[in-house]
Scaffold this motif. Sequence first.
Motif, PDB file in Angstrom:
ATOM      1  N   LEU A   2       4.436  -3.542   8.192  1.00  0.00           N
ATOM      2  CA  LEU A   2       5.357  -4.071   7.316  1.00  0.00           C
ATOM      3  C   LEU A   2       5.319  -4.972   6.727  1.00  0.00           C
ATOM      4  N   PHE A   3       5.554  -6.343   7.668  1.00  0.00           N
ATOM      5  CA  PHE A   3       5.170  -7.994   5.985  1.00  0.00           C
ATOM      6  C   PHE A   3       3.437  -7.677   5.611  1.00  0.00           C
ATOM      7  N   THR A   4       3.272  -7.332   6.286  1.00  0.00           N
ATOM      8  CA  THR A   4       1.248  -7.396   5.835  1.00  0.00           C
ATOM      9  C   THR A   4       1.226  -6.153   4.126  1.00  0.00           C
ATOM     10  N   ASN A   5       1.876  -4.863   4.857  1.00  0.00           N
ATOM     11  CA  ASN A   5       2.065  -3.343   3.232  1.00  0.00           C
ATOM     12  C   ASN A   5       2.905  -3.729   2.584  1.00  0.00           C
ATOM     13  N   LEU A   6       3.686  -4.203   3.050  1.00  0.00           N
ATOM     14  CA  LEU A   6       5.396  -3.826   2.491  1.00  0.00           C
ATOM     15  C   LEU A   6       5.807  -5.182   2.267  1.00  0.00           C
ATOM     16  N   GLY A   7       5.724  -6.979   2.271  1.00  0.00           N
ATOM     17  CA  GLY A   7       6.018  -8.052   2.359  1.00  0.00           C
ATOM     18  C   GLY A   7       7.325  -7.706   2.903  1.00  0.00           C
ATOM     19  N   LEU A   8       7.797  -6.632   3.813  1.00  0.00           N
ATOM     20  CA  LEU A   8       8.817  -6.757   4.760  1.00  0.00           C
ATOM     21  C   LEU A   8       9.467  -7.232   6.231  1.00  0.00           C
ATOM     22  N   ALA A   9      10.469  -7.814   6.680  1.00  0.00           N
ATOM     23  CA  ALA A   9      10.398  -8.699   7.458  1.00  0.00           C
ATOM     24  C   ALA A   9      11.063  -7.544   8.279  1.00  0.00           C
ATOM     25  N   ALA A  10      10.305  -7.280   9.968  1.00  0.00           N
ATOM     26  CA  ALA A  10      11.589  -6.550  10.301  1.00  0.00           C
ATOM     27  C   ALA A  10      11.538  -7.255  12.083  1.00  0.00           C
ATOM     28  N   ARG A  11      12.903  -6.579  12.292  1.00  0.00           N
ATOM     29  CA  ARG A  11      12.754  -7.226  13.834  1.00  0.00           C
ATOM     30  C   ARG A  11      13.135  -6.744  15.268  1.00  0.00           C
ATOM     31  N   VAL A  12      11.919  -6.759  16.834  1.00  0.00           N
ATOM     32  CA  VAL A  12      10.912  -6.149  17.544  1.00  0.00           C
ATOM     33  C   VAL A  12      12.483  -6.677  18.382  1.00  0.00           C
ATOM     34  N   VAL A  13      13.358  -5.109  18.924  1.00  0.00           N
ATOM     35  CA  VAL A  13      13.967  -5.221  20.312  1.00  0.00           C
ATOM     36  C   VAL A  13      13.062  -4.286  20.784  1.00  0.00           C
ATOM     37  N   THR A  14      13.045  -4.478  22.323  1.00  0.00           N
ATOM     38  CA  THR A  14      12.101  -4.008  23.312  1.00  0.00           C
ATOM     39  C   THR A  14      12.601  -3.209  24.716  1.00  0.00           C
ATOM     40  N   ILE A  15      12.142  -2.264  24.881  1.00  0.00           N
ATOM     41  CA  ILE A  15      13.811  -1.637  25.768  1.00  0.00           C
ATOM     42  C   ILE A  15      12.909  -1.395  27.290  1.00  0.00           C
ATOM     43  N   VAL A  16      13.197  -2.532  28.608  1.00  0.00           N
ATOM     44  CA  VAL A  16      11.841  -2.034  29.670  1.00  0.00           C
ATOM     45  C   VAL A  16      13.425  -1.211  30.434  1.00  0.00           C
ATOM     46  N   ASP A  17      12.129  -0.259  31.008  1.00  0.00           N
ATOM     47  CA  ASP A  17      12.992   0.467  32.266  1.00  0.00           C
ATOM     48  C   ASP A  17      12.761  -0.548  33.708  1.00  0.00           C
ATOM     49  N   ALA A  18      14.019  -1.072  33.941  1.00  0.00           N
ATOM     50  CA  ALA A  18      14.063  -1.740  35.325  1.00  0.00           C
ATOM     51  C   ALA A  18      13.540  -1.097  36.274  1.00  0.00           C
ATOM     52  N   SER A  19      14.247   0.213  36.234  1.00  0.00           N
ATOM     53  CA  SER A  19      13.515   1.032  37.639  1.00  0.00           C
ATOM     54  C   SER A  19      12.221   1.598  37.353  1.00  0.00           C
ATOM     55  N   ARG A  20      11.499   1.337  37.238  1.00  0.00           N
ATOM     56  CA  ARG A  20       9.646   1.445  37.017  1.00  0.00           C
ATOM     57  C   ARG A  20       9.071   0.671  37.551  1.00  0.00           C
ATOM     58  N   TRP A  21       9.885  -0.611  36.139  1.00  0.00           N
ATOM     59  CA  TRP A  21       8.292  -1.570  35.559  1.00  0.00           C
ATOM     60  C   TRP A  21       8.044  -2.185  36.989  1.00  0.00           C
TER      61      TRP A  21
END
Lengths: 199, 147
Positions: free
Chosen positions: A110-129
């Motif tokens: 997104l940053f390279t192609n559109l010059g847009l910054a994005a926030r990343v939120v990652t979700i982790v499944d504790a029961s399967r980690w």
Amino acid sequence: MKILILGGFLGSGKTSVLLQLAQYLVQQSSGSSQTRVAIIENEIGQIGIDDKVLRGNGYEVREIFSGCVCCSLNSDLISGIQEIKSTVDPDWLIIEATGVAFPDKIAESLFTNLGLAARVVTIVDASRWQRIRIPLANLIEGQLNDAELILINKTDLVADLELMAVEADLRNLNSDAVIYQISGIKPMDEGLLKEIQHG
Amino acid sequence: MAENRIKIRKSTQLSKRKDYQIETTLHQGAVAIAGETVFTGKPFNPLQTIIQEEFAAISRWIVASGGIVGHLKSFLSAAEQQVMISSTGEQVTCRTSPSALFSQGKRSEGIQISIALIVFNIPQMDLEERLIDIFDRLNQEESEESQ
């Protein structure tokens, strides 16, 4: 247009978090200045399920199926965002990645192609980690790269000691991220929703 | 002889793939198989129960075969209700909600069923057969009129 990328392994709870977040963002606004939220749903299979769930909750969804926007369908994502920007121009764009995507690669594109910054939120499944930690190490470790927030989900399904081990492991893999614990059996804390909203 | 049997089996599988609109995507070591169809005249709850049972059985089969369950998920939508059925291995969960079509005053004909199986380390054809088996079992469920 603020952009949020929701990443995390298959079945970790991305769609559930998205629903709560979208509802919160809309509820925060009122009257003529209602916050507009657009959703891009990327699913690995050719037939979507999550988009139906989101539509069933009253949201309009732009879907990109049969591959990942972090690699094979990257051009579809770029053109999709350009179209959303030019037609809807929402306050928020939430991109739900597939469970096998690398969210940092999406943000980079997104940053390279559109010059847009994005926030990343990652979700982790504790029961399967612990179960998938070794056999799918490359994938689940990669999904944590550049995540500003990591949400450990399904905390109600694991013992305290196991939860502490998961959190310690996550801190080793991404020491910069803020880590929160959530559970599918109760709504997300308003403080966390604000943290996602404002950073 | 064995070769002939395999050919027939594949032919049947190809035909059913078409009936149930089954498509497969391979990505990052995952096999993602999805299909959908519409059933008319069948009761909602027994179809939901079949999918729940099949997801539990498939999870056990995947683990016994040395595979990893990614996500098994299904969405059933009818005129007045809809349900998301999901499993990541140990449990099968269901989330029921009023149909968006119903709340919008729109009509839905029959029960639309979408199913996706996303799995690691299981042969594609074996997984396709399991998905076809689910749709076949749903298809065999008695219609409301015959009950």
